[in-house]
Enzyme design. Structure first.
Site, mmCIF file in Angstrom:
data_model
loop_
_atom_site.group_PDB
_atom_site.id
_atom_site.type_symbol
_atom_site.label_atom_id
_atom_site.label_comp_id
_atom_site.label_asym_id
_atom_site.label_seq_id
_atom_site.Cartn_x
_atom_site.Cartn_y
_atom_site.Cartn_z
ATOM 1 N N PHE A 158 -19.463 -99.671 3.676
ATOM 2 C CA PHE A 158 -20.924 -99.594 3.758
ATOM 3 C C PHE A 158 -21.490 -100.343 2.553
ATOM 4 O O PHE A 158 -21.586 -99.805 1.450
ATOM 5 C CB PHE A 158 -21.377 -98.127 3.747
ATOM 6 C CG PHE A 158 -22.751 -97.889 4.300
ATOM 7 C CD1 PHE A 158 -22.931 -97.432 5.593
ATOM 8 C CD2 PHE A 158 -23.876 -98.111 3.517
ATOM 9 C CE1 PHE A 158 -24.204 -97.200 6.101
ATOM 10 C CE2 PHE A 158 -25.150 -97.884 4.009
ATOM 11 C CZ PHE A 158 -25.320 -97.432 5.309
ATOM 12 N N ASP A 167 -27.296 -95.422 -1.757
ATOM 13 C CA ASP A 167 -26.271 -94.405 -1.549
ATOM 14 C C ASP A 167 -25.207 -94.399 -2.640
ATOM 15 O O ASP A 167 -24.765 -95.445 -3.104
ATOM 16 C CB ASP A 167 -25.628 -94.659 -0.182
ATOM 17 C CG ASP A 167 -24.655 -93.576 0.226
ATOM 18 O OD1 ASP A 167 -24.712 -92.485 -0.364
ATOM 19 O OD2 ASP A 167 -23.849 -93.830 1.117
ATOM 20 N N ASN A 171 -33.276 -104.883 3.114
ATOM 21 C CA ASN A 171 -31.883 -104.738 2.681
ATOM 22 C C ASN A 171 -30.960 -105.440 3.665
ATOM 23 O O ASN A 171 -31.178 -105.396 4.881
ATOM 24 C CB ASN A 171 -31.487 -103.256 2.613
ATOM 25 C CG ASN A 171 -32.241 -102.484 1.549
ATOM 26 O OD1 ASN A 171 -31.999 -102.644 0.355
ATOM 27 N ND2 ASN A 171 -33.172 -101.646 1.978
ATOM 28 N N PHE A 211 -33.615 -97.809 8.785
ATOM 29 C CA PHE A 211 -32.350 -97.117 8.541
ATOM 30 C C PHE A 211 -31.199 -97.769 9.290
ATOM 31 O O PHE A 211 -31.235 -97.895 10.517
ATOM 32 C CB PHE A 211 -32.466 -95.651 8.973
ATOM 33 C CG PHE A 211 -33.362 -94.821 8.097
ATOM 34 C CD1 PHE A 211 -32.828 -93.902 7.207
ATOM 35 C CD2 PHE A 211 -34.742 -94.960 8.151
ATOM 36 C CE1 PHE A 211 -33.647 -93.133 6.396
ATOM 37 C CE2 PHE A 211 -35.570 -94.197 7.349
ATOM 38 C CZ PHE A 211 -35.019 -93.283 6.461
#
Length: 349
Positions: free
Chosen positions: A27, A80, A129, A329
């Site tokens: 990720f 994150d 992003n 998201f």
């Protein structure tokens, strides 16, 4: 309120399962501010690569290194902890002398670049992003492949991800308790998280109900339409429906859904009646948002991942790359591809 796992799918419920984030390297997020440092000013923009530490922890460590208060270090968005992320931090350090930030050491972090800047970096002040995700143990390659092709054309629901609502939905539960007891909440962070969760849940519910319609992207009288990539909107009228539908089909315009709060929601007539009916039973949370003066807003109903590409490493492992605008998201994209094993409510926005 519809639980996140039960929200309507745009492409139908995925037929296969898969594993998201078997390790942090699966990720990868690269923040895109949309601008470069000015090269002068009382602030310093610092581009950091991190793995295994959250944004606030790194910001506090940077403040300690620079011998400034933690409030003098800001960032555009939380990233994150359990991922490889690249993002910018901003430190207010007046004076002509530039600190040697190459000496900043923190396990799991690396300073990639730093330069002077004229303005403070504020929360939300980013363009978007870029994501690189690896899905492992995919049980149905053909289904995922077809879904990726369909997403290129039709997009995905622009749902707020499960992480917006906290582990086990704790933020939404907090908002509901607050609404029911009317007890003052002094903690500013809790207030912000809870109100945000409530408004986001309303948006998700409205979108989920709209997706149950046969033609999801059909413009109706009173819809609030948004120019792609813009924040403002205008209301569709019956006389314009044919032309507006053409522009929606061309992805020039986006149908929006409400983020309810105080003030007008933005839709009118048929579209407003639909949105109000979708959340009619949630009177306590609606009252809370109005009482706390959270302004109503709009958000695009669908999300079109940009620069979407993928590469199958083998029949059960696929690497997916795409870019999303700020506030969207990645997990809402993954949700349309596979039924994920494991809980990803901890993944930052």
């Amino acid at each position: 309120m519809i639980e996140f796992d039960n929200l309507t799918y745009l492409h139908g419920k995925p037929q296969g399962t898969g594993l998201l984030k078997a390790n942090p390297e699966d990720f990868v997020v690269v923040e895109d501010l949309g601008f470069e440092p000015d090269g002068e000013g009382e602030h310093i923009l610092v581009r950091i690569l991190k793995n295994g530490c959250n944004t606030r922890f790194v910001a506090d460590a940077l403040a300690k290194f620079l011998k400034i208060h933690t409030r003098e270090v800001s960032f555009a968005g939380q990233k994150d902890k359990h991922a490889v992320t690249e993002q910018w931090l901003c430190a207010r350090v007046p004076g002509k002398e530039m600190p040697d930030l190459s000496a900043f050491q923190l396990e799991g972090c690396q300073v990639l670049q730093y330069a002077r800047h004229k303005r403070k970096l504020r929360l939300g002040a980013l363009k978007g992003n870029a994501f690189t995700l690896v899905l492992r143990e995919v049980s149905n390659r053909d289904d995922v492949e077809q879904r990726l092709i369909d997403i290129c054309v039709k997009g995905v629901p622009n749902y707020f991800g499960a992480q917006r609502f906290g582990i086990g939905g704790s933020n939404l539960q907090g908002a509901l308790r607050w609404a029911q007891t009317n007890t003052p909440v002094r903690d500013r962070n809790k207030r912000s998280f809870w109100l945000s969760a409530a408004r986001s849940a309303f948006f998700n519910q409205i979108v989920a109900e709209r997706l149950k319609k046969a033609d999801v992207n059909q413009v109706v009288d009173g819809d609030a339409l948004q120019l792609a990539g813009r924040g403002s909107w205008f209301v569709a009228t019956t006389e314009e429906l044919a032309e507006l539908q053409r522009r929606v089909n061309d992805k020039e315009l986006m149908i929006t859904a409400a983020l309810p709060g105080s003030g007008e929601w933005g839709t009118q007539r048929e579209a407003l009646a639909f949105e109000q009916a979708a959340v009619a039973e949630e009177t306590e949370l609606q009252t809370l948002l109005v009482r706390e003066k959270v302004e109503a807003a709009r958000r695009a109903m669908l999300l079109y991942p940009q620069q979407l590409s993928w590469n199958w490493w083998d029949d059960v492992t696929v690497e997916i790359r795409f870019w999303l605008p700020a506030g969207s998201f990645a997990t809402s994209v993954v949700r349309e591809l596979i039924n994920t094993t494991g809980d990803y409510a901890h993944i930052a926005e």
